[in-house]
Scaffold this active site. Structure first.
Site, PDB file in Angstrom:
ATOM      1  N   GLY A  66       5.852  -8.785   6.786  1.00 16.12           N
ATOM      2  CA  GLY A  66       6.213  -9.607   5.637  1.00 16.12           C
ATOM      3  C   GLY A  66       7.557  -9.176   5.087  1.00 16.12           C
ATOM      4  O   GLY A  66       7.815  -9.222   3.877  1.00 16.12           O
ATOM      5  N   GLY A  82       9.733 -10.929   2.496  1.00 17.58           N
ATOM      6  CA  GLY A  82       9.035 -11.314   1.269  1.00 17.58           C
ATOM      7  C   GLY A  82       9.414 -10.509   0.047  1.00 17.58           C
ATOM      8  O   GLY A  82      10.250  -9.587   0.085  1.00 17.58           O
ATOM      9  N   ILE A 142       7.605  -8.357  -2.059  1.00 17.84           N
ATOM     10  CA  ILE A 142       7.271  -6.935  -2.139  1.00 17.84           C
ATOM     11  C   ILE A 142       8.142  -6.128  -1.186  1.00 17.84           C
ATOM     12  O   ILE A 142       8.689  -5.079  -1.552  1.00 17.84           O
ATOM     13  CB  ILE A 142       5.781  -6.693  -1.842  1.00 17.84           C
ATOM     14  CG1 ILE A 142       4.898  -7.326  -2.925  1.00 17.84           C
ATOM     15  CG2 ILE A 142       5.483  -5.202  -1.727  1.00 17.84           C
ATOM     16  CD1 ILE A 142       3.409  -7.272  -2.622  1.00 17.84           C
ATOM     17  N   ALA A 143       8.276  -6.620   0.045  1.00 25.61           N
ATOM     18  CA  ALA A 143       9.062  -5.881   1.038  1.00 25.61           C
ATOM     19  C   ALA A 143      10.504  -5.701   0.591  1.00 25.61           C
ATOM     20  O   ALA A 143      11.121  -4.657   0.855  1.00 25.61           O
ATOM     21  CB  ALA A 143       9.009  -6.600   2.385  1.00 25.61           C
ATOM     22  N   ARG A 180      -2.912 -16.731  -1.407  1.00 29.67           N
ATOM     23  CA  ARG A 180      -3.904 -17.671  -1.945  1.00 29.67           C
ATOM     24  C   ARG A 180      -3.186 -18.837  -2.604  1.00 29.67           C
ATOM     25  O   ARG A 180      -2.282 -18.645  -3.420  1.00 29.67           O
ATOM     26  CB  ARG A 180      -4.805 -16.970  -2.961  1.00 29.67           C
ATOM     27  CG  ARG A 180      -6.019 -17.809  -3.356  1.00 29.67           C
ATOM     28  CD  ARG A 180      -7.065 -16.962  -4.053  1.00 29.67           C
ATOM     29  NE  ARG A 180      -8.347 -17.633  -4.130  1.00 29.67           N
ATOM     30  CZ  ARG A 180      -9.498 -17.014  -4.361  1.00 29.67           C
ATOM     31  NH1 ARG A 180      -9.522 -15.709  -4.513  1.00 29.67           N
ATOM     32  NH2 ARG A 180     -10.633 -17.675  -4.418  1.00 29.67           N
ATOM     33  N   ASP A 188      -3.321   0.302  -8.519  1.00 29.38           N
ATOM     34  CA  ASP A 188      -4.314   0.265  -9.599  1.00 29.38           C
ATOM     35  C   ASP A 188      -4.382   1.609 -10.317  1.00 29.38           C
ATOM     36  O   ASP A 188      -4.496   1.673 -11.547  1.00 29.38           O
ATOM     37  CB  ASP A 188      -5.681  -0.112  -9.031  1.00 29.38           C
ATOM     38  CG  ASP A 188      -5.634  -1.400  -8.243  1.00 29.38           C
ATOM     39  OD1 ASP A 188      -5.238  -2.428  -8.806  1.00 29.38           O
ATOM     40  OD2 ASP A 188      -5.973  -1.377  -7.036  1.00 29.38           O
ATOM     41  N   HIS A 243      -9.748  -3.551  -4.151  1.00 27.14           N
ATOM     42  CA  HIS A 243      -8.534  -3.923  -4.886  1.00 27.14           C
ATOM     43  C   HIS A 243      -8.702  -5.381  -5.319  1.00 27.14           C
ATOM     44  O   HIS A 243      -8.167  -6.303  -4.718  1.00 27.14           O
ATOM     45  CB  HIS A 243      -7.301  -3.754  -3.998  1.00 27.14           C
ATOM     46  CG  HIS A 243      -6.036  -4.250  -4.632  1.00 27.14           C
ATOM     47  ND1 HIS A 243      -5.520  -3.703  -5.794  1.00 27.14           N
ATOM     48  CD2 HIS A 243      -5.189  -5.247  -4.293  1.00 27.14           C
ATOM     49  CE1 HIS A 243      -4.412  -4.347  -6.121  1.00 27.14           C
ATOM     50  NE2 HIS A 243      -4.191  -5.293  -5.236  1.00 27.14           N
TER      51      HIS A 243
END
Length: 376
Positions: A53, A56, A58-59, A134, A201, A229
């Site tokens: 990914g 993307g 986050i990456a 999602r 978290d 998670h």
């Protein structure tokens, strides 16, 4: 109850030796203790790290941290393997160009590809960030079905092409079950080499406690995340402590420092459980910078060892500890050394804790069974 309290105090004393300034402020760039470190980091050769990914959100926050040495320090050379789907090839090309333009001294090689065989070839660390997101109107089973195919393919590619001692961290959601899928499809790689990210978290919980008490986050340690998670996870402060509180030189339990069991059992837990959704609501994008930092923290501790007196949360394949069904990927409190982890045993669990853990375990079993159906 008195016996349980004695056991808890004994565990706290074992994992929380007297703090020193050097321990509290342990720098990720300090010279590592060679006995703690994953042997692959000691051979003087570039570490091959694959990030999926890679084009993307986050990456983009993660890759430049790795290249700058934030994960494994300022001396470890890195060969970066960047993987994304063909539809993201142009964005991937842009990330590649930016990495080249940064001229990072630690980067020995960059492989940017849409081919899983090239991406995972002889990699030592695989960070599986990419997953099917999602979408509106999508049910959980639909999301699981989409990701079952992705992580089945990536698990097989890791099995076929990666180093036999590759360390795999799954970030793409549903992370625990995606981790299980990848591990099931990599039979030649030890199950203990797979983990899913719950350090985000843990960091969120640590931040909430620090904010509540108006103290630096660096003084709060050993917040634990149990389970999935997801919104069923159980953030637990029973082992957590805070240094220099209420006065300098004193270490207190987080529970006694907060002194508000209602807040701990309600608002604190709910805030950590729902933090990702709240960030999406505010930013219109999922967590990126905080996720990237958690990935760095997770892998640095896993491969370079946890500091004395500190425990971290990792979602790993359950060995049955604490009555958690064997085989599901469940977040436990662990300590790490030389690229291995050890689940901390003997923590007394209240009825409240046991009920929370059963809820999250039930969700993970349901996810696994649904994913398993898609693999048949």
């Amino acid at each position: 109850m008195e016996s349980a309290n004695r056991r808890l105090k004994s565990i706290q004393q074992h994992i929380q030796p007297e703090d020193t300034a050097s321990d509290r402020n342990r720098c990720p760039y300090m010279e590592p203790d060679r006995d703690r470190v994953f042997s692959r980091l000691l051979v003087g050769m570039p570490l091959r790290i694959c990030v999926t990914g890679a084009a993307g959100n986050i990456a983009y926050s993660l890759i430049f941290k790795i290249a700058a040495g934030e994960m494994f320090g300022p001396r470890q050379q890195i060969a970066l393997h960047l993987l994304d789907v063909p539809q993201a090839a142009e964005g991937l090309r842009g990330v590649h160009m930016e990495l080249v333009d940064c001229a990072y001294p630690l980067i020995s090689e960059i492989v940017a590809t849409t081919d899983v065989s090239q991406a995972f070839k002889m990699v030592d660390v695989a960070i599986l960030v990419g997953a099917f997101p999602r979408q509106k109107g999508m049910e959980r089973k639909d999301l699981l079905q989409k990701n079952a195919a992705i992580f089945k393919e990536q698990g097989k590619a890791i099995n076929d092409y990666a180093s036999r001692n590759v360390k795999v961290l799954v970030v793409g959601n549903p992370a625990n079950t995606n981790c299980w899928l990848a591990a099931e499809n990599a039979p030649e790689i030890p199950k203990t080499n797979f983990s899913a990210l719950t350090r985000l978290d843990q960091n969120r919980g640590t931040g909430q406690i620090a904010q509540r008490l108006s103290v630096p986050a660096s003084t709060v340690k050993n917040v634990v995340i149990w389970g999935n998670h997801s919104a069923t996870q159980y953030p637990d402060v029973s082992l957590a402590s805070i240094t220099d509180h209420p006065v300098s030189g004193v270490t207190s339990s987080v529970a006694s420092s907060i002194n508000d069991e209602k807040w701990i059992r309600s608002e604190f837990i709910t805030t950590v459980q729902q933090r990702g959704a709240e960030i999406i609501k505010a930013r219109k994008l999922s967590s990126a910078a905080s996720a990237a930092q958690a990935i760095v923290d997770h892998l640095r501790d896993w491969l370079m060892g946890t500091a004395d007196g500190r425990i971290v949360s990792m979602a790993v394949v359950s060995d049955g500890s604490y009555g958690v069904p064997k085989g599901i990927v469940f977040s436990f409190p662990v300590r790490c050394r030389a690229g291995n982890f050890e689940i901390i045993q003997g923590i007394p669990l209240s009825t409240f804790s046991q009920e929370k853990m059963q809820i999250t375990a039930k969700e993970l079993i349901e996810e696994r069974d649904e994913a398993l159906a898609f693999l048949k």
